[in-house]
Design a protein around this motif. Structure first.
Motif, PDB file in Angstrom:
ATOM      1  N   ILE A  21      -3.113 -10.179  -7.152  1.00  0.00           N
ATOM      2  CA  ILE A  21      -2.712  -8.831  -6.763  1.00  0.00           C
ATOM      3  C   ILE A  21      -2.312  -8.823  -5.299  1.00  0.00           C
ATOM      4  N   ASP A  22      -1.121  -8.323  -5.017  1.00  0.00           N
ATOM      5  CA  ASP A  22      -0.697  -8.068  -3.646  1.00  0.00           C
ATOM      6  C   ASP A  22      -0.754  -6.560  -3.405  1.00  0.00           C
ATOM      7  N   THR A  23      -1.282  -6.169  -2.261  1.00  0.00           N
ATOM      8  CA  THR A  23      -1.210  -4.767  -1.858  1.00  0.00           C
ATOM      9  C   THR A  23      -0.508  -4.710  -0.509  1.00  0.00           C
ATOM     10  N   THR A  24       0.264  -3.675  -0.289  1.00  0.00           N
ATOM     11  CA  THR A  24       1.008  -3.599   0.966  1.00  0.00           C
ATOM     12  C   THR A  24       0.090  -3.291   2.144  1.00  0.00           C
ATOM     13  N   ASP A  69       1.053 -11.149  -9.752  1.00  0.00           N
ATOM     14  CA  ASP A  69       1.106 -10.549 -11.088  1.00  0.00           C
ATOM     15  C   ASP A  69       1.191  -9.034 -10.999  1.00  0.00           C
ATOM     16  N   LEU A  70       0.699  -8.498  -9.875  1.00  0.00           N
ATOM     17  CA  LEU A  70       0.699  -7.053  -9.658  1.00  0.00           C
ATOM     18  C   LEU A  70       0.918  -6.780  -8.176  1.00  0.00           C
ATOM     19  N   LEU A  71       1.831  -5.872  -7.886  1.00  0.00           N
ATOM     20  CA  LEU A  71       2.051  -5.410  -6.523  1.00  0.00           C
ATOM     21  C   LEU A  71       1.693  -3.930  -6.461  1.00  0.00           C
ATOM     22  N   ILE A  72       0.749  -3.601  -5.593  1.00  0.00           N
ATOM     23  CA  ILE A  72       0.351  -2.199  -5.383  1.00  0.00           C
ATOM     24  C   ILE A  72       0.912  -1.753  -4.045  1.00  0.00           C
ATOM     25  N   MET A  73       1.801  -0.784  -4.083  1.00  0.00           N
ATOM     26  CA  MET A  73       2.438  -0.308  -2.857  1.00  0.00           C
ATOM     27  C   MET A  73       2.066   1.143  -2.570  1.00  0.00           C
ATOM     28  N   ARG A  94       8.080 -10.007 -12.436  1.00  0.00           N
ATOM     29  CA  ARG A  94       6.862  -9.278 -12.814  1.00  0.00           C
ATOM     30  C   ARG A  94       6.632  -8.031 -11.963  1.00  0.00           C
ATOM     31  N   ILE A  95       7.146  -8.034 -10.721  1.00  0.00           N
ATOM     32  CA  ILE A  95       6.850  -6.930  -9.806  1.00  0.00           C
ATOM     33  C   ILE A  95       8.108  -6.195  -9.352  1.00  0.00           C
ATOM     34  N   ARG A  96       9.197  -6.382 -10.064  1.00  0.00           N
ATOM     35  CA  ARG A  96      10.414  -5.655  -9.724  1.00  0.00           C
ATOM     36  C   ARG A  96      10.259  -4.168 -10.020  1.00  0.00           C
ATOM     37  N   ASN A  97      11.100  -3.373  -9.394  1.00  0.00           N
ATOM     38  CA  ASN A  97      11.092  -1.935  -9.638  1.00  0.00           C
ATOM     39  C   ASN A  97      11.306  -1.653 -11.128  1.00  0.00           C
ATOM     40  N   GLY A  98      10.399  -0.877 -11.686  1.00  0.00           N
ATOM     41  CA  GLY A  98      10.466  -0.555 -13.107  1.00  0.00           C
ATOM     42  C   GLY A  98       9.660  -1.469 -14.000  1.00  0.00           C
ATOM     43  N   SER A  99       9.107  -2.547 -13.448  1.00  0.00           N
ATOM     44  CA  SER A  99       8.315  -3.474 -14.244  1.00  0.00           C
ATOM     45  C   SER A  99       6.856  -3.016 -14.322  1.00  0.00           C
ATOM     46  N   LYS A 100       6.112  -3.573 -15.284  1.00  0.00           N
ATOM     47  CA  LYS A 100       4.696  -3.221 -15.451  1.00  0.00           C
ATOM     48  C   LYS A 100       3.848  -3.677 -14.282  1.00  0.00           C
ATOM     49  N   GLY A 101       4.329  -4.688 -13.548  1.00  0.00           N
ATOM     50  CA  GLY A 101       3.544  -5.257 -12.465  1.00  0.00           C
ATOM     51  C   GLY A 101       3.745  -4.593 -11.120  1.00  0.00           C
ATOM     52  N   LEU A 102       4.376  -3.429 -11.093  1.00  0.00           N
ATOM     53  CA  LEU A 102       4.540  -2.685  -9.847  1.00  0.00           C
ATOM     54  C   LEU A 102       3.831  -1.349  -9.970  1.00  0.00           C
ATOM     55  N   LEU A 103       2.894  -1.096  -9.064  1.00  0.00           N
ATOM     56  CA  LEU A 103       2.146   0.162  -9.050  1.00  0.00           C
ATOM     57  C   LEU A 103       2.446   0.886  -7.743  1.00  0.00           C
ATOM     58  N   LYS A 150      -3.993   0.409 -14.531  1.00  0.00           N
ATOM     59  CA  LYS A 150      -2.974  -0.633 -14.458  1.00  0.00           C
ATOM     60  C   LYS A 150      -3.546  -1.996 -14.834  1.00  0.00           C
ATOM     61  N   LEU A 151      -4.758  -2.298 -14.380  1.00  0.00           N
ATOM     62  CA  LEU A 151      -5.376  -3.580 -14.714  1.00  0.00           C
ATOM     63  C   LEU A 151      -5.634  -3.694 -16.211  1.00  0.00           C
TER      64      LEU A 151
END
Length: 292
Positions: A21-24, A69-73, A94-103, A150-151
């Motif tokens: 998980i990446d968070t900004t 796998d997941l980007l939380i912005m 996985r983390i592109r705009n509109g994908s399940k992996g972008l929160l 999301k998880l």
């Protein structure tokens, strides 16, 4: 033996870390760790010591984004100046705009200060509203729920674990909030000015009135004319507290304080901005420095 034991613990932890998980920013990262527990590895992309609008897009961030796998912005335009080009170069579907992996957390938080119109004449305003919602400790509960959902969506095999972590965390956080809110009642009549509108969510939550900002407009450096006008406003309304963040210049706040007899309080805008290591410590510092 101690080294072997530590290695065993480390390997066990890594074995359970099934999601990157990446968070900004750091506050969201801390919440993600609470909900994900040993099943996730959380990486915070932006340093809390710098302006969140202008995080330096280092090449090292590309590797982190590529394996996420997941980007939380944060959203609401706060990352607009640095995240989009990194996402394009990271090339992670996985983390592109509109994908399940972008929160995008701003889709879950009720935003305030939404402008009626958008123009460069108003400075660097955010069209969707004020993006600095992390200053409100109650927003942590919203973050926790969004992250838990999301998880579960991404890793349904461990749904019960995420739900359990969420319930345990929110139970303890609600207890913390009850005590925090009770203590904040002593600050309800405070009057402040800010450098930038970083703390509006906190101020709104606890009925603390802001009489202006050291910036004449968002993102615009203070001018002599505006500074004099702000001094007069503070004198006329008995404002004795200036909320200074950790990354803007401090000379102007010091000058205004000398002219008005106000106190300058250095307020962290994110967990870790001034060394805080836990969510509780972060919010306690905001409260203590405003209410003292």
């Amino acid at each position: 033996m101690k080294k072997i034991a530590l290695l065993t613990i480390l390997l066990t932890t890594l074995a359970f870390a099934s999601m990157n998980i990446d968070t900004t920013y750091a506050t969201m990262g801390a919440v993600a760790k609470k909900i994900g527990g040993n099943l996730v590895k959380v990486t915070v992309l932006g340093s809390s010591k710098y302006d969140p609008h202008f995080i330096v897009p280092k090449p090292s961030l590309l590797a982190k984004l590529h394996r996420a796998d997941l980007l939380i912005m944060n959203g609401a335009g706060l990352e607009l100046g640095w995240l989009p080009p990194l996402l394009r170069q990271a090339n992670n579907p996985r983390i592109r705009n509109g994908s399940k992996g972008l929160l995008d957390m701003s889709h879950y938080v009720p935003l305030i200060d939404v402008p009626k119109s958008v123009s460069r004449a108003f400075g660097d305003i955010h069209a969707q509203g004020n993006p600095h919602y992390s200053s409100d400790p109650h927003v942590v509960l919203i973050m926790a729920k969004a992250i838990e959902e999301k998880l579960v969506q991404l890793d349904p095999e461990h749904e019960l674990t995420y739900e359990s972590n969420y319930k345990n965390f929110t139970k303890s956080w609600n207890i913390y909030l009850k005590n925090f809110d009770a203590n904040m009642k002593e600050c309800k009549d405070k009057k402040v000015v800010q450098y930038h509108e970083l703390f509006n969510y906190f101020l709104d939550r606890y009925n603390i009135k802001s009489y202006g900002t050291i910036e004449p407009l968002p993102g615009i450096a203070p001018s002599s004319k505006h500074t004099i006008a702000l001094i007069n406003i503070m004198r006329g309304n008995g404002v004795k507290l200036i909320l200074q963040d950790v990354y803007h210049e401090r000379k102007t706040a010091k000058f205004i304080a000398e002219k008005t007899g106000a106190r300058v309080a250095i307020i962290p805008h994110e967990l870790g901005a001034d060394g805080s290591k836990t969510l509780q410590e972060f919010y306690n510092k905001i409260a203590t420095r405003i209410c003292q």
